[in-house]
Design a protein around this motif. Structure first.
Motif, PDB file in Angstrom:
ATOM      1  N   ILE A 123      85.297  61.400  41.617  1.00 54.40           N
ATOM      2  CA  ILE A 123      85.718  62.673  41.028  1.00 54.40           C
ATOM      3  C   ILE A 123      84.816  63.125  39.879  1.00 54.40           C
ATOM      4  N   ALA A 124      83.896  62.277  39.439  1.00 53.84           N
ATOM      5  CA  ALA A 124      83.026  62.645  38.315  1.00 53.84           C
ATOM      6  C   ALA A 124      81.849  61.683  38.247  1.00 53.84           C
ATOM      7  N   GLY A 125      80.831  62.088  37.513  1.00 55.98           N
ATOM      8  CA  GLY A 125      79.693  61.218  37.263  1.00 55.98           C
ATOM      9  C   GLY A 125      79.866  60.473  35.958  1.00 55.98           C
ATOM     10  N   SER A 126      78.975  59.544  35.701  1.00 53.74           N
ATOM     11  CA  SER A 126      79.008  58.812  34.435  1.00 53.74           C
ATOM     12  C   SER A 126      77.573  58.467  34.038  1.00 53.74           C
ATOM     13  N   LEU A 127      77.237  57.185  33.975  1.00 57.57           N
ATOM     14  CA  LEU A 127      75.910  56.764  33.535  1.00 57.57           C
ATOM     15  C   LEU A 127      74.828  57.261  34.499  1.00 57.57           C
ATOM     16  N   SER A 128      73.696  57.689  33.934  1.00 58.15           N
ATOM     17  CA  SER A 128      72.613  58.173  34.793  1.00 58.15           C
ATOM     18  C   SER A 128      71.261  57.904  34.156  1.00 58.15           C
ATOM     19  N   GLU A 129      70.244  57.860  35.002  1.00 59.51           N
ATOM     20  CA  GLU A 129      68.879  57.806  34.498  1.00 59.51           C
ATOM     21  C   GLU A 129      68.522  59.185  33.927  1.00 59.51           C
ATOM     22  N   ASP A 130      67.744  59.155  32.863  1.00 60.81           N
ATOM     23  CA  ASP A 130      67.275  60.379  32.216  1.00 60.81           C
ATOM     24  C   ASP A 130      65.806  60.142  31.881  1.00 60.81           C
ATOM     25  N   PRO A 131      64.893  60.969  32.400  1.00 62.99           N
ATOM     26  CA  PRO A 131      63.464  60.738  32.163  1.00 62.99           C
ATOM     27  C   PRO A 131      63.081  60.672  30.687  1.00 62.99           C
ATOM     28  N   LYS A 132      63.931  61.240  29.813  1.00 63.37           N
ATOM     29  CA  LYS A 132      63.607  61.272  28.387  1.00 63.37           C
ATOM     30  C   LYS A 132      64.186  60.080  27.616  1.00 63.37           C
ATOM     31  N   ILE A 133      65.026  59.285  28.295  1.00 62.72           N
ATOM     32  CA  ILE A 133      65.727  58.188  27.633  1.00 62.72           C
ATOM     33  C   ILE A 133      65.379  56.880  28.354  1.00 62.72           C
ATOM     34  N   PRO A 134      65.083  55.807  27.619  1.00 60.95           N
ATOM     35  CA  PRO A 134      64.849  54.521  28.301  1.00 60.95           C
ATOM     36  C   PRO A 134      66.033  54.133  29.163  1.00 60.95           C
ATOM     37  N   GLY A 135      65.728  53.713  30.378  1.00 62.04           N
ATOM     38  CA  GLY A 135      66.794  53.374  31.315  1.00 62.04           C
ATOM     39  C   GLY A 135      66.687  51.943  31.804  1.00 62.04           C
TER      40      GLY A 135
END
Length: 340
Positions: free
Chosen positions: A104-116
């Motif tokens: 029903i929703a998203g949560s944690l994700s990769e972000d090119p601007k943030i270390p993942g």
């Protein structure tokens, strides 16, 4: 495939926080069980619980803890838990095919601007030549189970670096703690894991960084929020209230640990809240960097990348880990949050 976006923002259950009090009245004194893993990435749930955001919505939350994503998925499907946040797995799609769970929703994700997520080699394997992801071929790789998020990430690395997935020995070890122990002692050669765990391994000398996963899959929807199909369909007021409260926890988490826009006393207070559930065997000052320095972004408003979900399903079907009859629509209910 086409997904409709959430109704106008003025009426959205996640952005219309001014309506929280009236929504709370609608579901006043409702007892729910919320499943969680003791991971820093689940901090928004713990923040929402500790700061009373669920209570503001009329929800009396009991937290239930699990050691792996699959166990939590089964608990939600069986009705032992009402809501959970965890990675998208073959088990989750298999349950969706049976019509018993919905994302029903998203949560944690990769972000090119943030270390993942960090791609790791054991010290033993690194010293023997495993110095970059392209050299994982012919080595062993840690996972909880086949069809897990770890298996998917390995497949993405293999595809981009041009080596066969079946040329890697997948080692299903069931629990994250077991994988940590295995890579620290050289029983497995490689792994990919969130920075809050990876950086501790690096600091302890148990592993060596050989790459960043964001270079392979910058839109990866790492975890998602899910519930039973019955709850998603028949208990909308309760579900909207739950997501509103959780979204407030996400806002605090991102401000404190990702965007760094929160004052230090407030940040310290949030660290103390999360430490009640994560890293309890270490002093809070030792635990704090896993949040203040190593946090990945959780999608604002719990937005969901359906594109990433579809990509993960493609991997599972290509490797015969779920039925080829399963569709993204069977798993995702796109009516609660913004999707892309």
């Amino acid at each position: 495939m086409r997904f409709h976006r959430l109704r106008a923002a003025a009426l959205s259950p996640l952005v219309a926080l001014a309506f929280a009090a009236s929504a709370g009245t609608a579901v006043a004194d409702t007892e729910i069980n919320v499943g969680a893993l003791r991971l820093a990435s689940q901090a928004p749930t713990f923040i929402a619980f500790e700061k009373g955001y669920f209570k503001d919505e009329g929800l009396d939350v009991d937290l239930k803890f699990f050691e792996a994503a699959n166990a939590l998925s089964v608990a939600v499907a069986g009705g032992d838990v009402n809501y959970g946040t965890t990675s998208i797995t073959g088990s989750l799609f298999n349950l969706a095919e049976r019509g018993v769970v919905k994302v029903i929703a998203g949560s944690l994700s990769e972000d090119p601007k943030i270390p993942g997520a960090v791609i790791l080699a054991s010290k033993k394997a690194y010293d023997a030549g495993l110095t970059e992801p392209a050299k994982i071929a012919g080595h062993s790789f840690g996972a909880t189970t086949a069809g897990s998020s770890f298996h998917y990430m390995l497949a993405e690395i293999a595809e981009k670096d041009g080596f066969p997935l079946d040329g890697v020995q997948l080692k299903p070890l069931q629990k994250i703690g077991a994988i940590v122990g295995a890579i620290s002692t050289g029983q497995i050669d490689a792994w990919v894991i969130q920075p809050s765990i990876a950086n501790k391994l690096l600091a302890d000398g148990g592993a060596v960084k050989i790459g960043d996963y964001r270079d392979y899959d910058p839109d990866y929807q790492v975890t998602a929020v899910f519930t039973s199909t019955q709850i998603a369909t028949d208990q909308r007021d309760q579900t909207e209230a739950f997501l509103r409260a959780l979204s407030r926890g996400v806002k605090d988490y991102n401000a404190a640990f990702v965007d760094k826009t929160m004052d230090k006393p407030e940040v310290d207070a949030l660290v103390d809240m999360v430490h009640k559930y994560v890293g309890t065997d270490t002093p809070v000052e030792t635990f704090a960097p896993s949040l203040t320095e190593d946090s990945m972004r959780v999608n604002d408003g719990l937005a969901l990348s359906v594109t990433s979900v579809a990509k993960q399903l493609e991997f599972l079907q290509k490797n015969d880990l779920v039925s080829h009859d399963v569709t993204v629509e069977m798993l995702v209910d796109p009516s609660y949050v913004t999707t892309r």
